[in-house]
Design an enzyme around this catalytic site. Sequence first.
Site, PDB file in Angstrom:
ATOM      1  N   HIS A  42       0.846  -1.204   0.000  1.00 45.10           N
ATOM      2  CA  HIS A  42       0.000   0.000   0.000  1.00 45.10           C
ATOM      3  C   HIS A  42       0.875   1.246   0.000  1.00 45.10           C
ATOM      4  O   HIS A  42       1.939   1.261   0.601  1.00 45.10           O
ATOM      5  CB  HIS A  42      -0.922   0.007   1.219  1.00 45.10           C
ATOM      6  CG  HIS A  42      -2.107  -0.901   1.043  1.00 45.10           C
ATOM      7  ND1 HIS A  42      -3.365  -0.447   0.831  1.00 45.10           N
ATOM      8  CD2 HIS A  42      -2.185  -2.242   1.007  1.00 45.10           C
ATOM      9  CE1 HIS A  42      -4.188  -1.475   0.677  1.00 45.10           C
ATOM     10  NE2 HIS A  42      -3.492  -2.580   0.790  1.00 45.10           N
ATOM     11  N   TYR A  93      -9.408   5.749   6.923  1.00 40.63           N
ATOM     12  CA  TYR A  93      -9.562   6.133   8.329  1.00 40.63           C
ATOM     13  C   TYR A  93     -10.637   7.213   8.361  1.00 40.63           C
ATOM     14  O   TYR A  93     -10.427   8.304   7.814  1.00 40.63           O
ATOM     15  CB  TYR A  93      -8.249   6.704   8.889  1.00 40.63           C
ATOM     16  CG  TYR A  93      -7.174   5.661   9.121  1.00 40.63           C
ATOM     17  CD1 TYR A  93      -6.395   5.165   8.073  1.00 40.63           C
ATOM     18  CD2 TYR A  93      -6.923   5.171  10.403  1.00 40.63           C
ATOM     19  CE1 TYR A  93      -5.409   4.211   8.301  1.00 40.63           C
ATOM     20  CE2 TYR A  93      -5.937   4.218  10.636  1.00 40.63           C
ATOM     21  CZ  TYR A  93      -5.190   3.741   9.579  1.00 40.63           C
ATOM     22  OH  TYR A  93      -4.216   2.791   9.804  1.00 40.63           O
ATOM     23  N   PRO A  98      -4.622   0.990  18.709  1.00 42.84           N
ATOM     24  CA  PRO A  98      -4.316   0.450  17.379  1.00 42.84           C
ATOM     25  C   PRO A  98      -4.329   1.465  16.233  1.00 42.84           C
ATOM     26  O   PRO A  98      -3.785   1.175  15.163  1.00 42.84           O
ATOM     27  CB  PRO A  98      -5.395  -0.615  17.162  1.00 42.84           C
ATOM     28  CG  PRO A  98      -6.489  -0.275  18.114  1.00 42.84           C
ATOM     29  CD  PRO A  98      -5.843   0.409  19.270  1.00 42.84           C
ATOM     30  N   LYS A 140       0.858   0.385  15.182  1.00 44.24           N
ATOM     31  CA  LYS A 140       2.273   0.343  15.583  1.00 44.24           C
ATOM     32  C   LYS A 140       2.664  -0.859  16.453  1.00 44.24           C
ATOM     33  O   LYS A 140       3.854  -1.154  16.598  1.00 44.24           O
ATOM     34  CB  LYS A 140       2.630   1.630  16.352  1.00 44.24           C
ATOM     35  CG  LYS A 140       2.643   2.859  15.476  1.00 44.24           C
ATOM     36  CD  LYS A 140       3.766   2.784  14.459  1.00 44.24           C
ATOM     37  CE  LYS A 140       3.600   3.778  13.346  1.00 44.24           C
ATOM     38  NZ  LYS A 140       4.251   3.385  12.111  1.00 44.24           N
ATOM     39  N   TYR A 187       3.625   7.199  10.037  1.00 43.34           N
ATOM     40  CA  TYR A 187       2.782   6.063   9.664  1.00 43.34           C
ATOM     41  C   TYR A 187       3.614   4.956   9.001  1.00 43.34           C
ATOM     42  O   TYR A 187       3.496   3.782   9.361  1.00 43.34           O
ATOM     43  CB  TYR A 187       1.682   6.541   8.722  1.00 43.34           C
ATOM     44  CG  TYR A 187       0.603   5.518   8.462  1.00 43.34           C
ATOM     45  CD1 TYR A 187      -0.457   5.361   9.355  1.00 43.34           C
ATOM     46  CD2 TYR A 187       0.631   4.711   7.335  1.00 43.34           C
ATOM     47  CE1 TYR A 187      -1.451   4.424   9.136  1.00 43.34           C
ATOM     48  CE2 TYR A 187      -0.358   3.775   7.097  1.00 43.34           C
ATOM     49  CZ  TYR A 187      -1.398   3.631   7.998  1.00 43.34           C
ATOM     50  OH  TYR A 187      -2.377   2.701   7.774  1.00 43.34           O
TER      51      TYR A 187
END
Length: 386
Positions: free
Chosen positions: A72, A199, A286, A290, A377
């Site tokens: 991704h 998200y 979550p 990580k 990220y």
Amino acid sequence: MRTQVGIIGAGPAGLTLAMLLRRHGIDCVVLENRDRAYVEKRVRAGLLEQNTVDLLRKLGVADRLDREGLEHHGIYLRYRGANHYVDMTGLTGRHITIYGQQEVVKDLTQALLDRGVEVLFETGNVELHDIETDAPRITYDHAGESHELTCDVIAGCDGFHGVSRQTIKDHITEYDYTYPFGWLGILAEAAPATDELIYAWHEDGFALYTMRSTKISRLYLQVDADDDIANWSDDRIWSELSTRLGNVNEGKIFDKGITPMRSYVAEPMQRGRLFLAGDSAHIVPPTGAKGLNLAVNDVRLLAPALTDLIAKGDKRRADGYTTAALGRVWRAQDFSNYMTQMLHDLGGGPFQRRMQLARLEYVARSEAAARSLAENYVGLPAEPDF
Ligand code: FAD
Ligand code: DHB
């Protein structure tokens, strides 16, 4: 029985540590209290940083990951009913990979057994002794008998509810925060209706659209911390997901559960000859994915430190393990907290909700803000061995 490193827990931390130690020529035994099928089926994380994938490749356990993992290159932030793309690879040159944690666990377990490393499942009553001496011991029950394993070092990789941290609880400082909500997670037989993860900020609460393959979707909903999965029929789950995420492909739900959310750090991560790694020492919420990546980073640092200690009698890196590991742990705490606070309904009312939208709009408009989110990220490059 005797071994050099007694590893408690066959999760990502314990299994990866065993593979690393074997490469350094250090003997170990892994003790796991659940059975193999249970551990290999336990559904949890799915998003691997490039650092994690690189390490698994170096260990020679990434063949299936390379075939089946999904690369991704960005995420969508969704708010006010529209998706805004954050181009992670464009901003950082790095990418992330979707591959289920239980698949990582399966690959590592098989690789260890193929190489003759002992992984004992269904060990009961695991207890640690003499960790302040040079010959710590683990006692446990296995196959109806009591056993004792004498070690040079014990690695406590037994997750948040394990015994290792409890053994030294009087010697650690705990930093803790519990969020007043949890995540309801499902796995469904449905092709994902999105190319990248979504998200979503929504008036009803956070939602996340992720996946395990081109045929399996993984989706999460923010729910109350004390909510009961029995309150959530499949119809209610799909209806709430499509309200929060827009276009969602439905399919048969074959796994569902609610996970509480907390932030936690134990300092130091070691005492005497006991070293903690992964969730046994720290938990992140979550949002941001990580936890597994931190567990792998801990053992990347721990393995050479233990090798120096055991093979050369050189304590310097072992003594510095906590300091080396905690830098990334606290960075991930801050990032996971930032993502969580930006996207969930925190219960603070309309002013707080508007502030969250202002933050989201800033990330969508400002390359500097987007780059900061992106580099956290995808994971800052792994620190060199210390
Ligand atoms: P664990 O995986 O918990 O392994 C510990 C092992 O020790 C277990 O097998 C346990 O059975 C065993 N054990 C416990 N007690 C004992 C005992 N007394 N004796 C012997 N064995 C014992 N992280 C990410 O990086 N990316 C994500 O996308 C992500 N998503 C998540 C989604 C959800 C819903 C959840 C719940 C977590 C997620 N995480 C994610 C976090 C990630 O799953 C954990 O951080 C990771 O499992 C930590 O690995 P570990 O090896 O430290 O601990
Ligand atoms: C997944 C879990 C996460 O917590 C996250 O932030 C992204 C992906 C997952 O399970 O795929």
